[in-house]
Scaffold this motif. Structure first.
Motif, mmCIF file in Angstrom:
data_model
loop_
_atom_site.group_PDB
_atom_site.id
_atom_site.type_symbol
_atom_site.label_atom_id
_atom_site.label_comp_id
_atom_site.label_asym_id
_atom_site.label_seq_id
_atom_site.Cartn_x
_atom_site.Cartn_y
_atom_site.Cartn_z
ATOM 1 N N VAL A 197 50.729 37.292 82.736
ATOM 2 C CA VAL A 197 51.837 37.760 83.563
ATOM 3 C C VAL A 197 51.271 38.760 84.579
ATOM 4 O O VAL A 197 50.488 39.632 84.227
ATOM 5 C CB VAL A 197 52.922 38.441 82.693
ATOM 6 C CG1 VAL A 197 54.005 39.056 83.572
ATOM 7 C CG2 VAL A 197 53.532 37.433 81.721
ATOM 8 N N TRP A 234 56.428 41.853 86.732
ATOM 9 C CA TRP A 234 57.808 41.651 86.283
ATOM 10 C C TRP A 234 58.759 42.152 87.361
ATOM 11 O O TRP A 234 58.511 43.218 87.960
ATOM 12 C CB TRP A 234 58.078 42.452 85.002
ATOM 13 C CG TRP A 234 57.447 41.885 83.768
ATOM 14 C CD1 TRP A 234 56.218 42.184 83.255
ATOM 15 C CD2 TRP A 234 58.008 40.905 82.888
ATOM 16 N NE1 TRP A 234 55.976 41.454 82.117
ATOM 17 C CE2 TRP A 234 57.066 40.666 81.857
ATOM 18 C CE3 TRP A 234 59.222 40.212 82.863
ATOM 19 C CZ2 TRP A 234 57.293 39.767 80.808
ATOM 20 C CZ3 TRP A 234 59.456 39.318 81.826
ATOM 21 C CH2 TRP A 234 58.500 39.098 80.823
ATOM 22 N N LYS A 268 64.863 39.045 84.820
ATOM 23 C CA LYS A 268 63.787 38.727 83.874
ATOM 24 C C LYS A 268 62.671 37.891 84.522
ATOM 25 O O LYS A 268 61.825 37.322 83.835
ATOM 26 C CB LYS A 268 64.371 37.963 82.687
ATOM 27 C CG LYS A 268 65.358 38.795 81.840
ATOM 28 C CD LYS A 268 65.627 38.090 80.542
ATOM 29 C CE LYS A 268 66.288 38.943 79.467
ATOM 30 N NZ LYS A 268 67.342 39.837 79.930
ATOM 31 N N ARG A 287 59.284 36.850 86.501
ATOM 32 C CA ARG A 287 57.915 37.407 86.543
ATOM 33 C C ARG A 287 57.030 36.404 87.265
ATOM 34 O O ARG A 287 57.288 35.196 87.276
ATOM 35 C CB ARG A 287 57.442 37.704 85.140
ATOM 36 C CG ARG A 287 57.018 36.524 84.282
ATOM 37 C CD ARG A 287 58.119 35.985 83.365
ATOM 38 N NE ARG A 287 57.584 34.960 82.485
ATOM 39 C CZ ARG A 287 57.010 35.186 81.284
ATOM 40 N NH1 ARG A 287 56.949 36.409 80.818
ATOM 41 N NH2 ARG A 287 56.531 34.177 80.568
ATOM 42 N N GLU A 311 56.735 36.929 75.494
ATOM 43 C CA GLU A 311 56.650 37.261 76.922
ATOM 44 C C GLU A 311 55.298 36.881 77.508
ATOM 45 O O GLU A 311 55.177 36.643 78.703
ATOM 46 C CB GLU A 311 56.874 38.768 77.113
ATOM 47 C CG GLU A 311 58.316 39.178 76.823
ATOM 48 C CD GLU A 311 58.567 40.632 77.202
ATOM 49 O OE1 GLU A 311 59.745 41.010 77.305
ATOM 50 O OE2 GLU A 311 57.570 41.375 77.407
ATOM 51 N N GLY A 319 63.684 34.215 83.382
ATOM 52 C CA GLY A 319 62.358 34.280 82.759
ATOM 53 C C GLY A 319 61.633 32.970 82.584
ATOM 54 O O GLY A 319 60.649 32.893 81.838
#
Ligand SMILES: CNc1nc2c(CC[C@H]3O[C@@H](OC)[C@H](O)[C@@H]3OC)c3nc(N)[nH]c(=O)c3cc2[nH]1
Ligand SMILES: [Zn+2]
Length: 370
Positions: free
Chosen positions: A5, A8, A13, A15, A237, A259
């Motif tokens: 990642v 963010w 949510k 990213r 995540e 997300g």
């Protein structure tokens, strides 16, 4: 496969991330053009590369039936067979078997079905799906699941999810090839407790990435978004999330702010073949008579090869005259439109203005400000 990642969003949510496979590095969120039968219809790999495609999809069910995965294996795998040097993701066949093949029977062991091509009888199990995907050689492969149709009763969904979870376990056990990355697929219909159970069970098996399946199967979009609201937070995540079969620009935005990192959909290539294109101001049915003398580009705000060199009048003529170049040009434009939209979205996440960008895009495209 490695996933990292990068940034963010603060206000949702979303990213940005980097997904690395043996065939290259992919910026996420990413849209993956669909090449079900080892080709993104009408385009060469060169053209795909030029419009910025980094990863494409292909399909186990189709390639197993025709030309047969053994032939592709003898060719040196799917990358060599289709001369695509970027990354490839193959679906497990779970969706096609249930939606295309004339389904014969679902058993614990696997599924027997009749081919939609010649009616011949076949059997596919979690183990054979992994073996087929292994011989195709895709960089990312999917667990064999049942994509539950919509609507479905609680009872049916409960039993199906429990079997899909047992199948996922068998896929994990059978998958040996480290060069390929196996994703689990979360099911559960529109039932919160079944979605949560499916997600928890799959997360405990520690897959390298997770797809949210069983959506974009005819349910109202709001129900899809609701499922994402409570399912995505249960997924790690630090691993990629893939929303299968999605989607239109609005659904892609809604998935990203919840997300999701990876998307696939036949929409842009399918509507292109019917003479409909995406523009910043909504869809345009270029084959309509209204464009017979319209010498402007498909989308004046687009800088793709097609919009720089051809007019609506010319493309309308080609489509109406059934000239193959016509649907090639609409396909190039539609994929470029989506791939460059993903680039703008990634920049917006980095710059902290994704929600504003979404609002502006929706207004201009003609989506109601949901
Ligand atoms: C359209 N909506 C939708 N597609 C879906 C697909 C097929 C995508 C695959 O099917 C082909 O496009 C139809 C593409 O080739 C893609 O390949 C990965 C799914 N596949 C699996 N294994 N499980 C699911 O729950 C699932 C849900 C979907 N919803
Ligand atoms: Zn264009």
């Amino acid at each position: 496969m490695k996933f990292k990642v990068l940034k963010w969003a603060e206000d949702c949510k979303a990213r940005t991330g980097l997904l690395e496979t043996p065939h290259g590095i992919i910026e996420t969120p990413v849209f993956m053009p669909v090449g079900t039968q080892a080709t993104v219809k009408t385009l060469t790999p060169d053209e795909l590369e030029q419009i910025g495609a980094k990863i494409i999809l292909s399909n186990t069910y189709h390639l197993y039936l025709r030309p047969g995965h053994r032939i592709i294996e003898e060719a040196g795998g799917l990358h060599r067979f289709m001369n695509w040097e970027g990354s490839i993701l193959t679906d497990s066949g779970g969706y096609q078997v249930f939606s295309l093949g004339e389904l014969r029977e679902i058993r614990e062991e696997g599924v027997t079905f009749r081919s939609h091509i010649d009616g011949s009888l076949h059997f596919i199990s979690p183990e054979t799906s992994i073996e087929i995907q292994n011989s195709l050689g895709a960089d990312i492969i999917m667990a064999f699941d049942e994509c539950i149709p919509y609507p479905a009763t609680y009872e049916y969904v409960k039993n199906s999810v429990e079997r899909t979870t047992r199948w996922a376990e068998r896929c994990k056990k059978h998958h040996k090839n480290e060069k390929q990355t196996l994703f689990g697929i979360v099911q559960g219909g529109l039932y919160k407790d079944l979605r949560e159970k499916s997600a928890r069970d799959l997360v405990s098996m520690d897959f390298k990435g997770y797809a949210v399946g069983g959506l974009s199967v005819g349910e109202p979009k709001e129900h899809m978004y609701e499922v994402l609201d409570y399912t995505v937070p249960l997924l790690p995540e630090d691993k990629p999330r893939y929303l299968m079969g999605v989607g239109s620009p609005d659904a892609i935005f809604e998935g990203i702010i919840r997300g999701i990192d990876m998307f696939d959909c036949v929409l842009p290539t399918r509507i292109a073949r019917h003479g409909t294109v995406f523009t910043a101001r909504g869809r345009l049915v270029v084959k309509n008579a209204a464009y017979a003398r319209d010498f402007s580009p498909l989308d004046p705000e687009c800088d793709c090869y097609v919009c720089k060199n051809y007019t609506r009048a010319y493309i309308r003529h080609l489509i109406n005259a059934n000239e193959v170049l016509g649907i090639r040009l609409t396909t190039i434009h539609n994929l470029y439109f989506l791939l460059s939209l993903m680039e703008k979205i990634r920049r917006a996440i980095e710059g902290g203005y994704l929600l504003e960008f979404k609002q502006e895009f929706f207004k201009k495209f003609g989506y109601d400000q949901g």
